[in-house]
Write an enzyme that holds these catalytic residues in place. Structure first.
Site, short mmCIF file in Angstrom:
data_model
loop_
_atom_site.label_atom_id
_atom_site.label_comp_id
_atom_site.label_asym_id
_atom_site.label_seq_id
_atom_site.Cartn_x
_atom_site.Cartn_y
_atom_site.Cartn_z
N LYS A 36 9.56 -10.28 4.54
CA LYS A 36 8.37 -11.13 4.57
C LYS A 36 7.58 -10.96 5.86
O LYS A 36 8.15 -10.92 6.93
CB LYS A 36 8.80 -12.59 4.42
N GLY A 41 12.63 -11.54 12.10
CA GLY A 41 13.25 -10.21 11.97
C GLY A 41 12.25 -9.14 11.60
O GLY A 41 12.28 -8.02 12.12
N CYS A 42 11.34 -9.48 10.70
CA CYS A 42 10.35 -8.50 10.23
C CYS A 42 9.33 -8.19 11.32
O CYS A 42 8.87 -7.05 11.45
CB CYS A 42 9.66 -9.02 8.97
N THR A 43 9.00 -9.19 12.13
CA THR A 43 8.09 -8.98 13.26
C THR A 43 8.75 -8.05 14.28
O THR A 43 8.12 -7.11 14.76
CB THR A 43 7.72 -10.34 13.89
N GLY A 46 8.93 -4.42 12.85
CA GLY A 46 7.62 -3.79 12.92
C GLY A 46 7.24 -3.42 14.34
O GLY A 46 6.69 -2.34 14.60
#
Length: 151
Positions: A36, A41-43, A46
């Site tokens: 998401k 974690g995704c930030t 990326g």
């Protein structure tokens, strides 16, 4: 999946583009599936790909991220974080299913279907050369980059 041909797909992409896997033959590609936009974690993941993006490019490799979020969400996330690579939107989970990354996960005591954080390296000929599933973010991008440099 390693050493198999990657399934061809077409998805809408940030930058008002359409991404087609077949069209990038001749270049290595990292596809990372993440749960998401704008989550911790995704930030971090990326941001790690951004930090090493020039090294991936120097190794003849491009990077794309895929989640089920909308293009509008992707555009906001990409702009906010300054990602130099495109994010692809797969709201119908078509490509997620092709790569087998949809899993039942436990969230706050409930089972929910979601993307298992996974990364795939596709070589210049379109074959999957390596995959990582159930990825833990710390150190992951460096591991992927080390592998890409061996191609």
């Amino acid at each position: 999946m390693p050493n198999q041909a990657a399934p061809d797909f077409t998805l809408p992409s940030t930058g008002n583009k359409t991404f087609q896997l077949q069209a990038i033959r001749g270049k290595h590609l990292v596809i990372y599936f993440y749960p998401k936009d704008s989550t911790p974690g995704c930030t971090t993941e990326g941001a790690d790909f951004t930090q090493h993006y020039a090294d991936f490019q120097a190794a003849g490799c491009d990077v794309v991220g895929i989640s089920r979020d909308s293009l509008k969400s992707h555009e906001n996330f990409k702009h906010k974080m300054g990602f130099p690579f495109e994010l692809l939107s797969d709201p119908d989970e078509t490509v997620c299913e092709l790569f087998g990354v949809m899993k039942l996960k436990n969230m706050y005591g409930k089972q929910v279907r979601g993307i298992e954080r996974s990364t795939f390296v596709i070589d210049k000929e379109g074959a999957i050369r390596q995959e990582w599933r159930g990825v833990k973010v710390p150190g992951h991008v460096e591991t992927v980059l080390s592998f890409v440099k061996t191609l």
